[in-house]
Design an enzyme around this catalytic site. Sequence first.
Site, short mmCIF file in Angstrom:
data_model
loop_
_atom_site.label_atom_id
_atom_site.label_comp_id
_atom_site.label_asym_id
_atom_site.label_seq_id
_atom_site.Cartn_x
_atom_site.Cartn_y
_atom_site.Cartn_z
N ASP A 239 0.81 -1.20 0.00
CA ASP A 239 0.00 0.00 0.00
C ASP A 239 0.86 1.27 0.00
O ASP A 239 0.46 2.28 0.59
CB ASP A 239 -0.87 -0.01 1.28
CG ASP A 239 -2.24 0.55 1.01
OD1 ASP A 239 -2.55 0.79 -0.15
OD2 ASP A 239 -3.00 0.73 1.98
N CYS B 224 -18.31 -15.38 -7.66
CA CYS B 224 -19.40 -14.55 -7.10
C CYS B 224 -20.76 -15.09 -7.56
O CYS B 224 -21.75 -14.99 -6.83
CB CYS B 224 -19.25 -13.09 -7.54
SG CYS B 224 -18.13 -12.14 -6.51
N CYS C 68 -24.71 -14.02 -6.67
CA CYS C 68 -24.78 -13.32 -5.37
C CYS C 68 -24.69 -11.80 -5.55
O CYS C 68 -23.93 -11.31 -6.38
CB CYS C 68 -23.63 -13.82 -4.50
SG CYS C 68 -23.46 -12.96 -2.93
N CYS D 174 -24.39 -2.48 1.05
CA CYS D 174 -23.61 -1.23 1.17
C CYS D 174 -24.55 -0.07 1.53
O CYS D 174 -25.46 0.26 0.77
CB CYS D 174 -22.87 -0.92 -0.13
SG CYS D 174 -22.04 0.68 -0.04
N CYS E 125 -20.01 -11.12 2.85
CA CYS E 125 -19.59 -12.01 1.76
C CYS E 125 -19.50 -13.46 2.26
O CYS E 125 -18.78 -13.76 3.21
CB CYS E 125 -18.23 -11.56 1.22
SG CYS E 125 -17.65 -12.64 -0.10
#
Length: 308
Positions: free
Chosen positions: A132, A186, A189, A196, A246
């Site tokens: 990062d 995924c 889903c 969110c 998730c």
Amino acid sequence: MDWIAQQRSEQLKAWAKELGFLASGISASGYLEEEAERLEKWLSKGFQGKMSYMERYFDERLDTQKLVPGSRSVVSLLYNYFPEEPIQSEDTKIAKYAYGEDYHFVVKDKLKMLFEKIRSHWGDVEGRYFVDSAPILEKAWAVKSGLGWLGKNGNLIQKQTGSFFFIAELIIDVVLQEDGPTTDHCGTCTLCIDACPTDAIVQPQVVDGSKCISYFTIELKESIPEVNRGQWKDWIFGCDICQDVCPWNRFAQTHNEKRFQPKKDVLTKSQTEWLEMTAEEFKKLTKGSPLERAKWSGMIKNVQHLRP
Ligand code: SF4
Ligand code: SF4
């Protein structure tokens, strides 16, 4: 691929495991052609918000040979931070990645050890390592190297462990054996998109950074706009909602990094306690934690945003 590259790749992955990395994957250093359009589109829509650093180093961001001249391989490495249990106060929540010591220091130390090991065994290797801390599309490299797929929530997801890990890179001038990408799981889903609270996931795999709670509470240095007040569900530093929902994170396993042991005195402070804290007390309390970077004024701003 010659056997030396293969043997070295296996050796490197074994050292990474010994040092505590969850997994590692390799790609040839170069230009991420398929990402150029994606990044351009994302920037043109203003999804970076005030994160203007995302607009800089456009070419380096897409091309690791520009970022690290002479490089031949990009090694992506995952470092687990999934805690034993969630810790929060009655009215504040902090993202799990920030529970313990700042990962920039912890993972950087591991990368340094890995690089030193490589140099001590393979001789004069040149390269750089990051967590990062450089303009690099870390998720795209990790996907290309078979470490997982890009989930609809914009996170890298691994079938075996979910998504609560840091992604680091080691870029070196040694030819290694490439790992191909894996498949997307995924399916139909949409749990993350539905969960969110700020509708920041504007389409599968595309997060409008300028709408995300993590952006507002960590990146944005100026005052938080009034939008979405009351929808933040007690998050005062980062947000884990789209990862918590998730299903692949059911497979997340607790990390065993001592330096990520949760700083409970930080994590259990209520809104009132944060607001009553002096700048001096804040400094002392958050020393060495990712929260230190938010600074006292930033945390006060975040907490105040939760108040009616
Ligand atoms: S981190 Fe939170 S605000 Fe950001 S996209 Fe995920 S659920 Fe939405
Ligand atoms: S919640 Fe569902 S759609 Fe979202 S990243 Fe996880 S598996 Fe993919």
